[in-house]
Motif scaffolding. Structure first.
Motif, PDB file in Angstrom:
ATOM      1  N   UNK A 236      47.405  -9.987  41.459  1.00 60.57           N
ATOM      2  CA  UNK A 236      46.176  -9.682  40.724  1.00 60.57           C
ATOM      3  C   UNK A 236      45.351  -8.617  41.431  1.00 60.57           C
ATOM      4  N   UNK A 237      45.257  -8.762  42.741  1.00 57.99           N
ATOM      5  CA  UNK A 237      44.483  -7.784  43.503  1.00 57.99           C
ATOM      6  C   UNK A 237      45.146  -6.405  43.442  1.00 57.99           C
ATOM      7  N   UNK A 238      46.481  -6.394  43.543  1.00 59.34           N
ATOM      8  CA  UNK A 238      47.203  -5.116  43.561  1.00 59.34           C
ATOM      9  C   UNK A 238      47.035  -4.377  42.244  1.00 59.34           C
ATOM     10  N   UNK A 239      47.075  -5.118  41.144  1.00 58.52           N
ATOM     11  CA  UNK A 239      46.951  -4.489  39.835  1.00 58.52           C
ATOM     12  C   UNK A 239      45.559  -3.880  39.657  1.00 58.52           C
ATOM     13  N   UNK A 240      44.548  -4.555  40.196  1.00 54.16           N
ATOM     14  CA  UNK A 240      43.178  -4.102  39.971  1.00 54.16           C
ATOM     15  C   UNK A 240      42.654  -3.133  41.004  1.00 54.16           C
ATOM     16  N   UNK A 241      43.318  -3.020  42.141  1.00 51.18           N
ATOM     17  CA  UNK A 241      42.808  -2.178  43.218  1.00 51.18           C
ATOM     18  C   UNK A 241      42.731  -0.717  42.779  1.00 51.18           C
ATOM     19  N   UNK A 264      50.410   7.301  38.610  1.00 49.86           N
ATOM     20  CA  UNK A 264      49.004   7.097  38.252  1.00 49.86           C
ATOM     21  C   UNK A 264      48.906   5.670  37.744  1.00 49.86           C
ATOM     22  N   UNK A 265      47.973   4.912  38.270  1.00 49.09           N
ATOM     23  CA  UNK A 265      47.878   3.518  37.841  1.00 49.09           C
ATOM     24  C   UNK A 265      46.773   3.360  36.800  1.00 49.09           C
ATOM     25  N   UNK A 266      46.746   2.196  36.166  1.00 53.39           N
ATOM     26  CA  UNK A 266      45.732   1.917  35.147  1.00 53.39           C
ATOM     27  C   UNK A 266      44.329   2.031  35.720  1.00 53.39           C
ATOM     28  N   UNK A 267      44.108   1.341  36.849  1.00 52.23           N
ATOM     29  CA  UNK A 267      42.766   1.312  37.440  1.00 52.23           C
ATOM     30  C   UNK A 267      42.334   2.707  37.870  1.00 52.23           C
ATOM     31  N   UNK A 291      40.480  -0.930  30.632  1.00 48.47           N
ATOM     32  CA  UNK A 291      39.652  -1.873  31.393  1.00 48.47           C
ATOM     33  C   UNK A 291      39.822  -3.291  30.872  1.00 48.47           C
ATOM     34  N   UNK A 292      39.834  -3.425  29.538  1.00 50.50           N
ATOM     35  CA  UNK A 292      40.016  -4.743  28.941  1.00 50.50           C
ATOM     36  C   UNK A 292      41.373  -5.328  29.316  1.00 50.50           C
ATOM     37  N   UNK A 293      42.380  -4.459  29.299  1.00 52.39           N
ATOM     38  CA  UNK A 293      43.731  -4.870  29.672  1.00 52.39           C
ATOM     39  C   UNK A 293      43.740  -5.403  31.114  1.00 52.39           C
ATOM     40  N   UNK A 294      43.116  -4.637  32.013  1.00 51.50           N
ATOM     41  CA  UNK A 294      43.042  -5.051  33.423  1.00 51.50           C
ATOM     42  C   UNK A 294      42.313  -6.378  33.558  1.00 51.50           C
ATOM     43  N   UNK A 295      41.200  -6.498  32.814  1.00 48.65           N
ATOM     44  CA  UNK A 295      40.405  -7.723  32.882  1.00 48.65           C
ATOM     45  C   UNK A 295      41.235  -8.917  32.443  1.00 48.65           C
ATOM     46  N   UNK A 296      41.925  -8.775  31.316  1.00 51.55           N
ATOM     47  CA  UNK A 296      42.723  -9.889  30.799  1.00 51.55           C
ATOM     48  C   UNK A 296      43.831 -10.265  31.784  1.00 51.55           C
ATOM     49  N   UNK A 297      44.548  -9.250  32.282  1.00 53.58           N
ATOM     50  CA  UNK A 297      45.664  -9.522  33.191  1.00 53.58           C
ATOM     51  C   UNK A 297      45.167 -10.213  34.465  1.00 53.58           C
ATOM     52  N   UNK A 298      44.133  -9.642  35.105  1.00 51.93           N
ATOM     53  CA  UNK A 298      43.668 -10.240  36.353  1.00 51.93           C
ATOM     54  C   UNK A 298      43.056 -11.613  36.105  1.00 51.93           C
ATOM     55  N   UNK A 299      42.369 -11.767  34.965  1.00 53.00           N
ATOM     56  CA  UNK A 299      41.774 -13.065  34.649  1.00 53.00           C
ATOM     57  C   UNK A 299      42.868 -14.127  34.524  1.00 53.00           C
ATOM     58  N   UNK A 300      43.929 -13.792  33.786  1.00 53.61           N
ATOM     59  CA  UNK A 300      45.021 -14.746  33.589  1.00 53.61           C
ATOM     60  C   UNK A 300      45.709 -15.061  34.919  1.00 53.61           C
ATOM     61  N   UNK A 301      46.058 -13.998  35.641  1.00 52.86           N
ATOM     62  CA  UNK A 301      46.765 -14.161  36.914  1.00 52.86           C
ATOM     63  C   UNK A 301      45.930 -15.001  37.891  1.00 52.86           C
ATOM     64  N   UNK A 302      44.649 -14.672  37.942  1.00 54.85           N
ATOM     65  CA  UNK A 302      43.757 -15.372  38.853  1.00 54.85           C
ATOM     66  C   UNK A 302      43.609 -16.845  38.477  1.00 54.85           C
ATOM     67  N   UNK A 303      43.493 -17.093  37.169  1.00 57.87           N
ATOM     68  CA  UNK A 303      43.360 -18.488  36.730  1.00 57.87           C
ATOM     69  C   UNK A 303      44.586 -19.290  37.133  1.00 57.87           C
TER      70      UNK A 303
ATOM     71  N   UNK B 160      38.733  -6.982  38.942  1.00 56.74           N
ATOM     72  CA  UNK B 160      38.847  -5.726  39.689  1.00 56.74           C
ATOM     73  C   UNK B 160      37.514  -4.997  39.756  1.00 56.74           C
ATOM     74  N   UNK B 161      37.276  -4.324  40.871  1.00 58.17           N
ATOM     75  CA  UNK B 161      35.972  -3.690  41.054  1.00 58.17           C
ATOM     76  C   UNK B 161      35.749  -2.568  40.029  1.00 58.17           C
ATOM     77  N   UNK B 162      36.832  -1.944  39.573  1.00 56.18           N
ATOM     78  CA  UNK B 162      36.647  -0.867  38.589  1.00 56.18           C
ATOM     79  C   UNK B 162      36.155  -1.437  37.262  1.00 56.18           C
ATOM     80  N   UNK B 163      36.552  -2.685  36.960  1.00 60.11           N
ATOM     81  CA  UNK B 163      36.066  -3.331  35.737  1.00 60.11           C
ATOM     82  C   UNK B 163      34.567  -3.605  35.862  1.00 60.11           C
ATOM     83  N   UNK B 164      34.127  -3.956  37.079  1.00 58.35           N
ATOM     84  CA  UNK B 164      32.691  -4.082  37.298  1.00 58.35           C
ATOM     85  C   UNK B 164      31.992  -2.756  37.042  1.00 58.35           C
TER      86      UNK B 164
END
Lengths: 320, 348
Positions: A236-241, A264-267, A291-303, B160-164
């Motif tokens: 989750x952290x890697x995807x969002x970093x 090039x990554x999503x974030x 951003x929504x995609x990242x939010x959903x993925x990290x939210x799910x993974x984190x949960x 992720x911080x970018x989402x913030x």
């Protein structure tokens, strides 16, 4: 006189107690409200991708995932948001994210789990007290500093060592990203290993198993859900970093399977492009969609990760 | 001397068993050694990063570097505006995040009646009078709310911080800021643009979990007997919290604040679109001013510089200052936290 004063004091005491409760309750709504508001405000800007026909003509799910005409992979899936005819294929971005994440996990997971096993099972206390805080301190290095180090120092070293065609690529970015993942994977794994009851270890040793056998065949399997959770959280952290990859990946959206290509990554795409985007344009909504995609993925993974950890805690406390 | 292979002489069997022990030891020690190697490799990486930055950055630090603004397209001069901006940003953030985080932790630890949902539900159902039943249902709701809050805190830590950053732009800058402009400034662009206050609030939400988790841990370490003694003497719940529990928990709360500041000072992605500026000729003096930030400055210097070799010393100096700020704070936080944890363990 004294009676009245006491009564007044008592009333004041009661009232302040009640008000404190209320104020604290209202303030503690913030956490839930933040999650809800993030959800609303990210999705509100991402929604036109799915509903607004004007926007959909340029950017829709079909544009995101459907291949275009082209001779090779790279020209069939293209991310070129500022071209004359903008191309919004998310495939190169998703592929780039997966590539850096894979490299990062591939480096960070063995190192961090090995270190966790070492400090929890074998290291003498004095060495443990040295390694543990050091790894925790690694978590305190801002990601922009890791990105800087990867860009200025690490990329040069790795370029010289392996002779990559492009200096900044998935491997360089993934290596730097691994530095950010190690503390997470280590901390969560170490907690999981430490939570294994001592009686299991003692039983194993008493049966004549060596310490190595005990660690790998008793403790590690017992802690495996927690170790797995650490990998999930690391993913989750890697995807969002953002900053590390933004600085060290080269930022070229190339659809390819090679790890030595620039990625090039999503974030990183959001970070690099939102500054110059026209408010309300298809590009703007696409970035919020990412951003929504990242939010959903990290939210799910984190949960999932947190749920596993919670379950393990309950089981070890004997509540389930 | 020749020894037949199958002789069972005592000397031979001794040698054989020694050899077996040797191999067994080897099989045991080599993998453990590899684990140790991995651990030290991580520590070495930390050392290399810190060493490289300290070695290359130390020469750059000077009074002039710390107190003057960048010159000549950021290839000369100092980083004072970035230091000032970062400190101002972090102070604003702390003012917002610490009270909210501490209050949330207090609510979760001190006000929620137990955590056993089934028990609370059974009690509410068993109540005879409607008033009792209402209170019981209230408890059930509170327990559910507390669980939702804990889940939200956990998830918030993983966003992720970018989402913030996106959220800060959409919510604070456009929605709140834009709303203020429409209401009070007749639509003139005043607060509806990236500004230090919006960046600080975005960071405050990002660091909220850090404060909550630390405070929660600190509150848990306060022995129940202290609370009970205070309540038994006739103090109200709030008096107990304010005069007994919070002073006991202060080191842990401080840790949370320090770690939050350290985290906030190093974040770049959330402030990219909510207020950080490339270069400003003046220092921020109002809440709706933009600002320069150390982390953002590092990003700009290392990716947008026209002459990388020329800006390299400046870059290293800036990184060293940023690290000194975040890292020193973090080290202090980790140390206090270790002490709090040891106390917690001694108690349980």
């Amino acid at each position: 006189m004294r009676e009245g004063q006491n009564a007044r004091e008592e009333r004041w005491r009661r009232r302040s107690d009640r008000w404190a409760h209320r104020v604290i309750f209202v303030l503690s709504l913030t956490a839930i409200m933040t999650i809800v508001l993030i959800f609303i405000f990210i999705f509100r800007e991402a929604l036109p991708i799915l509903t607004n026909p004007e926007i959909q003509r340029e950017a829709s799910l079909r544009h995101f995932f459907h291949p275009m005409e082209g001779p090779d992979l790279a020209s069939r899936y293209m991310w070129q948001p500022v071209a004359l005819v903008p191309k919004y294929s998310l495939i190169p971005l998703i592929l780039g994210t997966l590539k850096t994440t894979l490299v990062a996990l591939g480096i960070a997971a063995p190192l961090a789990i090995a270190a966790a096993l070492y400090t929890s099972e074998f290291a003498p206390p004095r060495i443990r007290e040295l390694i543990k805080p050091a790894i925790e301190l690694l978590a305190g290095i801002p990601s922009v500093v890791l990105g800087f180090f990867a860009l200025i120092v690490l990329a040069t070293w790795m370029h010289r060592l392996f002779g990559f065609e492009t200096r900044l690529n998935a491997i360089t970015a993934g290596t730097a990203l691994a530095l950010a993942l190690i503390p997470i994977i280590y901390t969560v794994s170490e907690d999981a290993l430490n939570a294994v009851p001592r009686s299991l270890r003692e039983a194993s040793l008493a049966l004549g198993a060596t310490r190595w056998q005990t660690a790998t065949r008793v403790v590690l399997p017992a802690a495996s859900p927690g170790v797995f959770a650490s990998l999930v959280l690391g993913f989750g952290r890697a995807v969002g970093e953002t900053m590390i990859v933004l600085m060290a990946s080269g930022n070229a959206a190339i659809t390819s399977w090679r790890f030595t290509d620039s990625v090039r990554t999503l974030a990183a795409t959001i970070a690099a492009e939102l500054g110059e985007v026209v408010f309300g344009s298809p590009h703007y909504h696409v970035l919020f969609f990412i951003g929504a995609l990242l939010f959903v993925v990290t939210f799910a993974v984190n949960s999932v990760g947190v749920y596993i950890i919670h379950r393990v805690q309950l089981r070890l406390r004997g509540e389930r | 001397m020749t020894v037949a292979p199958r002789t069972e002489s005592p000397a031979a069997s001794l040698i054989a068993s020694r050899r077996a022990i040797f191999w067994e030891r080897l099989r045991e020690q080599v993998p453990i050694g590899l684990l140790a190697l991995a651990s030290w490799l991580i520590v070495a990486m930390l050392g290399i990063i810190l060493g490289n930055i300290a070695w290359n950055g130390a020469g750059q630090l000077s009074w002039e570097f710390l107190t003057t603004a960048p010159r000549a397209g950021m290839t000369e001069g100092g980083i004072f505006p970035a230091i000032f901006g970062t400190v101002a940003l972090v102070i604003l953030m702390t003012i917002a995040t610490v009270p909210i985080g501490v209050a949330t932790a207090i609510y979760l630890r001190e006000f929620v009646p137990g955590s056993n949902l089934a028990y609370a539900w059974a009690r509410a159902r068993a109540a005879r009078q409607w008033r009792e039943r209402l209170i019981g249902l209230g408890h059930v709701v509170e327990i559910l709310f507390a669980r939702a809050t804990r889940a939200a805190v956990n998830n918030l830590a993983g966003v992720p911080s970018i989402v913030f950053g996106l959220f800060g732009l959409g919510f604070f800058v456009r929605f709140i800021g834009g709303g203020i402009d429409r209401l009070f400034y007749g639509g003139e662009l005043t607060y509806g643009q990236p500004a230090i206050i919006w960046a600080a609030l975005t960071l405050a939400l990002l660091t909220l979990p850090v404060v909550i988790v630390s405070t929660d841990e600190a509150l848990r370490a306060v022995p129940r007997e202290l609370r009970e003694a205070s309540l038994a003497l006739g103090a109200t719940r709030w008096q107990t919290i304010w005069h007994v529990v919070l002073p006991e928990a202060l080191p842990g709360i401080l840790t949370g604040a320090i770690l939050a500041v350290s985290r906030g000072a190093g974040e770049v992605a959330p402030v990219l679109f909510t207020g950080a500026a490339y270069f400003l000729p003046y220092l921020p003096s109002r809440l709706n001013d933009q600002f320069m930030e150390l982390g953002y400055h590092v990003f700009i210097l290392s990716t947008q510089s026209p002459d990388v070799e020329k800006t390299k010393p400046l870059l290293y100096g800036t990184v060293l200052v940023l690290l000194a700020l975040t890292f020193a704070l973090n080290a202090v936080g980790v140390l206090i936290r270790a002490r709090v944890r040891r106390r917690l363990r001694a108690r349980s």
